[in-house]
Design a protein around this motif. Structure first.
Motif, PDB file in Angstrom:
ATOM      1  N   PHE A  79       0.904  -1.226  -0.097  1.00  0.00           N
ATOM      2  CA  PHE A  79      -0.183   0.096  -0.203  1.00  0.00           C
ATOM      3  C   PHE A  79       0.779   1.249   0.150  1.00  0.00           C
ATOM      4  O   PHE A  79       0.647   2.349  -0.695  1.00  0.00           O
ATOM      5  N   MET A 116       5.560  -6.155   7.431  1.00  0.00           N
ATOM      6  CA  MET A 116       4.129  -5.336   7.285  1.00  0.00           C
ATOM      7  C   MET A 116       4.416  -3.929   7.826  1.00  0.00           C
ATOM      8  O   MET A 116       4.011  -2.930   7.106  1.00  0.00           O
ATOM      9  N   VAL A 117       4.415  -4.033   9.171  1.00  0.00           N
ATOM     10  CA  VAL A 117       4.412  -2.897   9.966  1.00  0.00           C
ATOM     11  C   VAL A 117       5.449  -1.756   9.522  1.00  0.00           C
ATOM     12  O   VAL A 117       5.103  -0.512   9.444  1.00  0.00           O
ATOM     13  N   PHE A 118       6.622  -2.175   9.337  1.00  0.00           N
ATOM     14  CA  PHE A 118       7.677  -1.295   8.715  1.00  0.00           C
ATOM     15  C   PHE A 118       7.138  -0.695   7.281  1.00  0.00           C
ATOM     16  O   PHE A 118       7.123   0.765   7.176  1.00  0.00           O
ATOM     17  N   LEU A 170       4.013  -0.047   6.201  1.00  0.00           N
ATOM     18  CA  LEU A 170       2.934   0.531   6.600  1.00  0.00           C
ATOM     19  C   LEU A 170       3.292   2.044   7.320  1.00  0.00           C
ATOM     20  O   LEU A 170       2.748   2.801   7.128  1.00  0.00           O
ATOM     21  N   GLY A 171       4.383   1.840   7.987  1.00  0.00           N
ATOM     22  CA  GLY A 171       4.879   3.042   8.587  1.00  0.00           C
ATOM     23  C   GLY A 171       5.354   3.842   7.703  1.00  0.00           C
ATOM     24  O   GLY A 171       5.072   5.110   7.543  1.00  0.00           O
ATOM     25  N   LEU A 172       5.859   3.226   6.554  1.00  0.00           N
ATOM     26  CA  LEU A 172       6.516   4.422   5.490  1.00  0.00           C
ATOM     27  C   LEU A 172       5.235   4.891   4.808  1.00  0.00           C
ATOM     28  O   LEU A 172       5.131   6.077   4.368  1.00  0.00           O
ATOM     29  N   ALA A 216       2.362   5.710   6.105  1.00  0.00           N
ATOM     30  CA  ALA A 216       1.891   6.799   6.901  1.00  0.00           C
ATOM     31  C   ALA A 216       3.001   8.053   6.781  1.00  0.00           C
ATOM     32  O   ALA A 216       2.436   9.249   6.720  1.00  0.00           O
ATOM     33  N   LEU A 217       4.322   7.837   6.636  1.00  0.00           N
ATOM     34  CA  LEU A 217       4.967   8.886   6.369  1.00  0.00           C
ATOM     35  C   LEU A 217       4.833   9.502   4.853  1.00  0.00           C
ATOM     36  O   LEU A 217       4.516  10.723   5.097  1.00  0.00           O
ATOM     37  N   LEU A 251       2.013   9.461   3.343  1.00  0.00           N
ATOM     38  CA  LEU A 251       0.574   9.945   3.752  1.00  0.00           C
ATOM     39  C   LEU A 251       0.834  11.292   4.115  1.00  0.00           C
ATOM     40  O   LEU A 251      -0.007  12.265   3.888  1.00  0.00           O
ATOM     41  N   SER A 252       1.794  11.696   5.076  1.00  0.00           N
ATOM     42  CA  SER A 252       1.713  12.865   5.930  1.00  0.00           C
ATOM     43  C   SER A 252       2.324  13.756   4.953  1.00  0.00           C
ATOM     44  O   SER A 252       2.288  15.014   4.908  1.00  0.00           O
ATOM     45  N   GLN A 253       3.346  13.249   4.178  1.00  0.00           N
ATOM     46  CA  GLN A 253       4.089  14.209   3.130  1.00  0.00           C
ATOM     47  C   GLN A 253       3.249  14.588   1.910  1.00  0.00           C
ATOM     48  O   GLN A 253       3.663  15.679   1.282  1.00  0.00           O
ATOM     49  N   ALA A 313      -3.498  11.315   0.266  1.00  0.00           N
ATOM     50  CA  ALA A 313      -4.444  11.246   1.288  1.00  0.00           C
ATOM     51  C   ALA A 313      -5.907  10.902   0.856  1.00  0.00           C
ATOM     52  O   ALA A 313      -6.678  10.146   1.512  1.00  0.00           O
ATOM     53  N   VAL A 352      -6.442   7.235  -0.237  1.00  0.00           N
ATOM     54  CA  VAL A 352      -6.164   6.154   0.934  1.00  0.00           C
ATOM     55  C   VAL A 352      -7.328   5.310   0.998  1.00  0.00           C
ATOM     56  O   VAL A 352      -7.105   3.848   0.971  1.00  0.00           O
ATOM     57  N   LEU A 373      -6.986   1.273   0.016  1.00  0.00           N
ATOM     58  CA  LEU A 373      -7.038   0.118   1.134  1.00  0.00           C
ATOM     59  C   LEU A 373      -8.358  -0.709   0.958  1.00  0.00           C
ATOM     60  O   LEU A 373      -8.202  -1.838   1.319  1.00  0.00           O
TER      61      LEU A 373
END
Lengths: 312, 283, 278
Positions: free
Chosen positions: C44, C89-91, C93-95, C97-98, C100-102, C107, C110, C114
């Motif tokens: 994602f 997966m969480v790593f 996903l963390g990217l 989220a990053l 997404l914020s940038q 956004a 999203v 998903l």
């Protein structure tokens, strides 16, 4: 002098006085502790997928809560408890196929989450629900959610403490537990409920789909370094809290570093630090005289070269 | 380790009378009776799938029986018969952070929501159990990283720490090499002598334990014969058990059970007999 | 529903169903449900990366799917399969989220990424999807037998031509490829539903591996077509229908499949199967 300058550089201005940061630190430390404790048993029992599935299932509750206008934490907890009961009800006896059932239940509930989120965005005007439910941020946490968070966290921890021995025994060998009269199915259900509570809490911290990081990360690293469950617990909590606080600090600081002043999301910072720690900490293959607590009997020193370590 | 047991060691540790077991519509055992005495090592022999594990689990109370009685003399802390059990497949995950010490300690009231004895007493008991299986020096090792034989000993210590009257072991010799096999057999023999335990171990092959068992329970075709080895493992008694002629041959101190050579009237044994592989060499 | 702009959706969905049924058969056999869920979820982030860099999201998804697969392989050397899958997966996903914020533009998409969106692919992307699908089918059929063997009898892996780590890596890449093409329509969180429910149902209905593979694709096709048709008529998210129908089919197969039959009939069925010449 140097230290204080350095500290000043690391901890950006206003970090500790900012109320949002304060709430974040308290809730962060709390949910990191709860996740690390519950997560240790999740890893030992090989239920990582169930742990993650519950966080996704919670997302359906979170989005439902937005529709019903109740606290998202309550929505998460309610949906997760339902999810845990459903998972346990359909769980086959054998370990094979357990993940498959978890997957099918997860698929169905994610479908419902999709529907609820869709209704959220079409019926209400809030467009950011998807993002806030799935990628929720510590900094946007209202401070009045603190008592509820503490309540849910304590319930989860006390449940684990209550069933500690039968849980540990049935995690090592369900058969041995049965022989001692442990109702394995019952313990498994109670554990899943504690897991559901823990996951709901950490979903607030990093968002639903990232709460898995705190649940699986610290315990996995801890079990690689320790040989007894108690030391694994201590190390797991230490890593969980350490990574969470460092992540919050990093995220806060990053606002100043990045050009547009957007900053990195807390969840990203926590997960990135966790992955870093995971790769930096090597696996410890065997122990030479693990430290015992003082009232445990000390046994004869371990012979240095032993065939005992040749795994079967 | 045998306090509380000596007082009534004249009574059998376990008495089974007219036991019938049916699991999922399949008859496992018909009218079985046998006795397990203290200071006795008994071998439960039968082919794979004969129902050895089911019988052990029935004795433990994990599988309900259709009819008959299972009487044990001593009851443990929770009103359950004080029976130690070592299951067949021990898959201790090397990733689980649990030491030999912890595993054995869980043998005392592992169900325990509250603890019935003091910490000091618990540690003393664990240390005794570890000593009795010769594992004291490995107390601090992660159980999942021990060898197969050592894991087996750890499980025996786990079973012993609850101070049982009777110790049940399900195929303790399977998956062990000859040396480890011998070590476990020696350990069980000395445990029997020092503690006065009644020990019942199941095996699909009689030969590794032939020298040390005091008694044999032979399980075949849902029927069971028990008694001293030389009485049970004979051509006539096993033929009666299987319902057709089998022959017991002793070669170089080993016992071999083969379908009888002179049983031309029984055409069907080849499909039924558990040891039918042995017949392949015949014309 | 069958308007010109919707044709690409139907074409892509048909391809997706066939390949996910095929690859999904091995997902279920190899007990890799979690992997099948984690790979798309991790991928994602790729769409976000693509939005930031300014390339087609299909490329971003492809790159990140493969990245997921390789990260999992790397992590497995240091951990168990389960925890490696979760951490990879969480790593990613963390990217996600990053990114997404940038990126503000990302956004808004999203939700679609998903949970899937009907018009997730354009006409011009169909040839790419078809080409990837052909490669997936060819590779799967080429390693069909060794993959089947190692899935059923993992203990025997020492005795085969292709080593288990290589097979597992190829398998992960196959799942990654399916993910990349299925994600835009079905959604990251629900691709795994398509990869597990149809083959699980097929497996419950028949004991023959070849038939199960085909059946799995057929069931997937049914689920996808109905979901898309309902998506067009009701305007509700496709992922909702895919997830629900997947669960329904799975439950239904439990009730009519051989596992629900009495032992005697089950035995008869198996002996009959044994006698069929192979």
């Amino acid at each position: 002098m140097i230290i204080s300058t350095l500290l000043h550089d690391i901890v950006a201005a206003g970090f500790l006085t900012n109320p949002a940061v304060r709430t974040a630190i308290v809730v962060g430390a709390l949910s990191a502790t709860v996740s690390s404790v519950v997560g240790l048993f999740t890893v030992v029992r090989g239920q990582s997928f169930a742990g993650h599935a519950l966080s996704d299932i919670g997302a359906a509750g979170g989005s439902g809560a937005a529709l019903a206008n109740i606290s998202p934490l309550l929505g998460f907890v309610a949906m997760n408890l339902i999810g845990a009961l459903t998972l346990e009800a359909f769980q086959p006896k054998r370990v094979r196929g357990r993940d498959l059932v978890t997957g099918v239940v997860l698929g169905a509930i994610l479908g419902i989450a999709a529907l609820l989120l869709y209704l959220d965005t079409t019926l209400t005007t809030s467009t950011g629900t998807t993002v806030s439910v799935l990628f929720g941020s510590l900094f946007t946490l209202p401070s009045n959610s603190l008592p509820l968070a503490i309540g849910i966290g304590s319930v989860s921890i006390f449940t684990i403490a209550w069933i500690y021995r039968p849980l540990l025994l049935s995690s090592v060998s369900p058969e041995l537990a049965q022989v001692q009269g442990v109702r394995v199915r019952w313990i498994s259900l109670v554990f899943l409920l504690a897991l559901a509570a823990a996951v709901s809490l950490s979903a607030l911290l990093t968002g639903a789909i990232l709460s898995t990081a705190l649940l699986i990360g610290p315990p996995t690293i801890a079990t690689r370094r320790t040989h007894s469950i108690r030391s694994a617990l201590v190390l797991s909590i230490a890593i969980g809290i350490g990574v969470t606080l460092a992540g919050i600090l990093l995220s806060y600081d990053s606002v100043a570093w990045t050009s547009q002043g957007v900053g990195w999301p807390v969840s990203f910072c926590i997960v990135a630090l966790l992955t870093l720690v995971f790769f930096l900490v090597p696996r410890r293959t065997h122990t030479v005289g693990e430290h015992l607590t003082k009232d445990e009997p000390r046994s004869a020193p371990t012979p240095p070269s032993s065939s005992a370590l040749v795994s079967k | 380790m045998n306090q509380g047991r000596s007082s009534n060691s004249s009574n059998p540790a376990l008495e089974v009378v007219d036991l019938n077991i049916v699991v999922g519509g399949r008859r496992i055992l018909t009218d079985a009776s046998f006795t397990l005495n203290h200071t006795t090592l008994t071998g439960l022999i039968g082919a794979n799938g004969a129902g050895k594990t089911t019988l052990l689990k029935t004795i433990l109370g994990l599988i309900p029986h259709e009819s008959g009685t299972i009487r044990s003399q001593n009851f443990g802390e929770h009103g359950r018969p004080s029976i130690g059990y070592v299951p067949q497949k021990i898959n201790l995950d090397p990733d689980v952070p649990i030491r030999t010490f912890d595993l054995v300690e869980l043998g005392i009231n592992g169900r325990g929501l509250r603890r019935s004895i003091t910490k000091k007493e618990r540690f003393k008991r664990v240390e005794e159990a570890l000593q009795s299986v010769g594992m004291s020096h490995l107390a601090d090792r992660r159980v999942g990283l021990l060898s197969g034989g050592e894991q087996q000993r750890a499980m025996i210590a786990h079973a012993l720490v609850g101070r049982p009257d009777l110790l049940l072991l399900d195929e303790p010799l399977a998956n062990l090499d000859v040396r480890a096999e011998n070590e476990v057999v020696q350990l069980l023999t000395s445990l029997k002598a020092t503690t006065g335990l009644a020990i019942l171990l199941s095996a699909h092959d009689l030969n590794p334990i032939l020298e040390v068992v005091d008694q044999v329970i032979y399980l075949a075709e849902s029927k069971l014969a028990s008694g001293p080895t030389e009485e049970v493992v004979t051509t006539s008694s096993l033929s009666a058990l299987y319902g057709h002629h089998v022959e017991v041959i002793r070669v170089n101190g080993r016992v071999v059970v083969v379908p009888g050579r002179d049983s031309s009237s029984h055409h069907d044994y080849d499909q039924q007999h558990p040891n039918r592989n042995l017949t392949r060499s015949q014309p | 529903m069958f308007a010109p702009y919707a044709i690409a959706t139907w074409e892509a969905a048909t391809i997706i169903a066939i390949i996910s049924g095929l690859v999904g058969f091995f997902v279920v056999l190899r007990q890799s449900t979690f992997v099948a869920h984690a790979l798309p979820t991790g991928a994602f982030a790729g769409a976000g990366a693509a939005a930031l860099v300014g390339v087609s999201s299909l490329i971003g998804l492809g790159v990140f799917s493969l990245l997921s697969a390789f990260l999992m392989t790397a992590l497995r050397r240091r951990s168990t399969k389960d925890t490696a899958t979760a951490l990879a997966m969480v790593f990613l996903l963390g990217l996600g989220a990053l990114f997404l914020s940038q990126s503000g533009a990302y956004a808004s998409s999203v939700y679609g990424l998903l949970f899937g969106q009907l018009l997730g692919v354009s006409r011009s992307e169909i040839p790419i999807i078809a080409a990837v699908a052909v490669i997936i089918v060819v590779v799967t059929l080429a390693i069909y037998r060794p993959l089947l063997r190692s899935s059923i009898l993992p203990e025997l892996t020492g005795a085969q031509a292709i080593s288990e780590p290589v097979l597992e890596t190829v398998f992960l890449i196959l799942v990654a490829a399916v993910t990349a093409v299925a994600l835009p329509i079905v959604g990251a969180l629900l691709v795994f539903s398509l990869l597990t429910a149809p083959p699980a149902a097929a497996r419950a209905l028949t004991s023959r591996p070849h038939l199960a593979t085909v059946l799995s694709s057929v069931i997937a096709l049914g689920i996808v077509w109905i979901s898309i048709a309902l998506g067009f008529t009701t305007n509700l998210p496709v992922g909702f229908f895919v997830g629900s129908f997947g669960a329904l089919v799975f439950v239904a197969s439990r009730f009519i499949g051989p596992t629900r039959l009495r032992p005697a009939r089950l035995l008869a069925r198996h002996t009959r199967l044994d006698r069929t010449p192979t």
